[in-house]
Motif scaffolding. Structure first.
Motif, PDB file in Angstrom:
ATOM      1  N   CYS A  52      25.980 -35.615  25.874  1.00  0.00           N
ATOM      2  CA  CYS A  52      26.900 -34.679  26.504  1.00  0.00           C
ATOM      3  C   CYS A  52      27.155 -33.496  25.580  1.00  0.00           C
ATOM      4  O   CYS A  52      26.797 -33.507  24.402  1.00  0.00           O
ATOM      5  N   ARG A  53      27.792 -32.492  26.147  1.00  0.00           N
ATOM      6  CA  ARG A  53      28.181 -31.293  25.409  1.00  0.00           C
ATOM      7  C   ARG A  53      29.712 -31.288  25.340  1.00  0.00           C
ATOM      8  O   ARG A  53      30.378 -31.346  26.365  1.00  0.00           O
ATOM      9  N   VAL A  54      30.240 -31.233  24.124  1.00  0.00           N
ATOM     10  CA  VAL A  54      31.680 -31.206  23.895  1.00  0.00           C
ATOM     11  C   VAL A  54      32.017 -29.834  23.302  1.00  0.00           C
ATOM     12  O   VAL A  54      31.462 -29.459  22.269  1.00  0.00           O
ATOM     13  N   VAL A  55      32.906 -29.106  23.980  1.00  0.00           N
ATOM     14  CA  VAL A  55      33.351 -27.815  23.457  1.00  0.00           C
ATOM     15  C   VAL A  55      34.866 -27.871  23.291  1.00  0.00           C
ATOM     16  O   VAL A  55      35.590 -28.134  24.250  1.00  0.00           O
ATOM     17  N   VAL A  56      35.317 -27.641  22.070  1.00  0.00           N
ATOM     18  CA  VAL A  56      36.739 -27.597  21.763  1.00  0.00           C
ATOM     19  C   VAL A  56      37.035 -26.170  21.292  1.00  0.00           C
ATOM     20  O   VAL A  56      36.556 -25.744  20.241  1.00  0.00           O
ATOM     21  N   ASP A  57      37.796 -25.438  22.101  1.00  0.00           N
ATOM     22  CA  ASP A  57      38.153 -24.053  21.807  1.00  0.00           C
ATOM     23  C   ASP A  57      39.627 -24.050  21.423  1.00  0.00           C
ATOM     24  O   ASP A  57      40.490 -24.324  22.253  1.00  0.00           O
ATOM     25  N   GLN A  58      39.895 -23.762  20.147  1.00  0.00           N
ATOM     26  CA  GLN A  58      41.262 -23.875  19.629  1.00  0.00           C
ATOM     27  C   GLN A  58      41.744 -22.568  19.022  1.00  0.00           C
ATOM     28  O   GLN A  58      40.956 -21.786  18.502  1.00  0.00           O
ATOM     29  N   VAL A  59      43.055 -22.393  19.054  1.00  0.00           N
ATOM     30  CA  VAL A  59      43.699 -21.364  18.249  1.00  0.00           C
ATOM     31  C   VAL A  59      44.464 -22.124  17.173  1.00  0.00           C
ATOM     32  O   VAL A  59      45.297 -22.984  17.480  1.00  0.00           O
ATOM     33  N   GLN A  60      44.116 -21.837  15.926  1.00  0.00           N
ATOM     34  CA  GLN A  60      44.700 -22.559  14.800  1.00  0.00           C
ATOM     35  C   GLN A  60      45.621 -21.648  14.007  1.00  0.00           C
ATOM     36  O   GLN A  60      45.324 -20.469  13.806  1.00  0.00           O
ATOM     37  N   ASN A  61      46.718 -22.200  13.528  1.00  0.00           N
ATOM     38  CA  ASN A  61      47.632 -21.495  12.652  1.00  0.00           C
ATOM     39  C   ASN A  61      46.988 -21.427  11.271  1.00  0.00           C
ATOM     40  O   ASN A  61      46.400 -22.411  10.822  1.00  0.00           O
ATOM     41  N   THR A  62      47.083 -20.305  10.593  1.00  0.00           N
ATOM     42  CA  THR A  62      46.453 -20.174   9.279  1.00  0.00           C
ATOM     43  C   THR A  62      47.448 -20.319   8.126  1.00  0.00           C
ATOM     44  O   THR A  62      47.118 -20.006   6.988  1.00  0.00           O
ATOM     45  N   ALA A  63      48.663 -20.793   8.419  1.00  0.00           N
ATOM     46  CA  ALA A  63      49.652 -21.027   7.359  1.00  0.00           C
ATOM     47  C   ALA A  63      49.041 -21.944   6.310  1.00  0.00           C
ATOM     48  O   ALA A  63      48.358 -22.909   6.631  1.00  0.00           O
ATOM     49  N   GLY A  64      49.242 -21.607   5.065  1.00  0.00           N
ATOM     50  CA  GLY A  64      48.723 -22.444   3.989  1.00  0.00           C
ATOM     51  C   GLY A  64      47.376 -21.997   3.456  1.00  0.00           C
ATOM     52  O   GLY A  64      46.945 -22.445   2.393  1.00  0.00           O
ATOM     53  N   LEU A  65      46.694 -21.101   4.178  1.00  0.00           N
ATOM     54  CA  LEU A  65      45.427 -20.590   3.658  1.00  0.00           C
ATOM     55  C   LEU A  65      45.703 -19.559   2.565  1.00  0.00           C
ATOM     56  O   LEU A  65      46.723 -18.871   2.602  1.00  0.00           O
TER      57      LEU A  65
END
Length: 163
Positions: A52-65
Motif C-alpha cells: 500500500c501507499r501511506v501518505v502522512v501530510d503534517q504541519v509540525q511546530n518547530t519549537a526547540g529547533l
C-alpha cells in the motif's frame, strides 16, 4: 553535499503481519501524530499491489529547533512522509518539506526476529543549504529520530491493546 545516512530500528513484540497492519492503520498514524504534538495531520492509505501507499501530510511546530534551522522552517513546517510498501515487509520512504531544500529518501522494512519484529528505516537525509547544510542534516536526522522514538512507544502500546 552528499547527504547524511540515518538509520533507525524499532523493535516490536509482535509478528511482522501485526506490525504491518498497525503501520497501515490510519487510526494508529493519527495517534502517533497526536503523541508527536503536530499542529495538523492528514493521513491517506491506499492499497497498491501486494502492499500500500501511506501518505502522512503534517504541519509540525518547530519549537526547540536551533535558530539556524528556524530561519529555513519558520514557526511551523510542513512534512510529507510517503511510504510505498511493495509488500507487507518492504518498501520505500520519502520525507519532503514542500518549498524547503530538505529531504529524506530511503527504505523501510519489517524483519522477523524470533518473537519480535524489527522495523528498520534507512534514509539519506539531505539539506541543500550552502555552508550549513551538514549541520542542518544532523538537526533533521535528530528530529526524525525523536519522532521515530515516539512512534515506537505508541506502537508498543498499540500492539498491547491501547487503541
Amino acid at each position: 553535499m552528499g547527504g547524511m545516512r540515518f538509520q533507525h530500528t524499532s523493535t516490536y513484540d509482535a509478528p511482522p503481519a501485526d506490525v504491518y497492519a498497525m503501520l497501515t492503520d490510519p487510526a494508529w498514524r493519527e495517534k502517533v501524530a497526536e503523541a508527536q504534538g503536530v499542529v495538523s495531520s492528514d493521513v491517506t492509505i491506499t492499497p497498491q499491489g501486494q502492499g500500500c501507499r501511506v501518505v502522512v501530510d503534517q504541519v509540525q511546530n518547530t519549537a526547540g529547533l536551533p535558530a539556524i534551522a528556524k530561519k529555513i522552517t519558520g514557526e511551523t513546517t510542513q512534512a510529507v512522509v510517503t511510504e510505498v510498501w511493495t509488500s507487507p515487509t518492504a518498501g520505500t520512504v520519502e520525507i519532503l518539506a514542500p518549498g524547503k531544500p530538505t529531504k529524506g529518501v530511503g527504505t523501510v522494512s519489517l524483519q522477523a526476529d524470533g518473537a519480535t519484529t524489527k522495523h528498520v528505516t534507512d534514509l539519506e537525509v539531505t539539506v541543500k543549504v550552502p555552508l550549513v547544510g551538514g549541520k542542518l542534516e544532523q538537526v533533521m536526522a535528530d528530529n526524525i529520530g525523536k519522532g521515530m522514538e515516539i512512534e515506537q512507544a505508541v506502537g508498543a502500546a498499540w500492539l498491547e491493546g491501547d487503541r
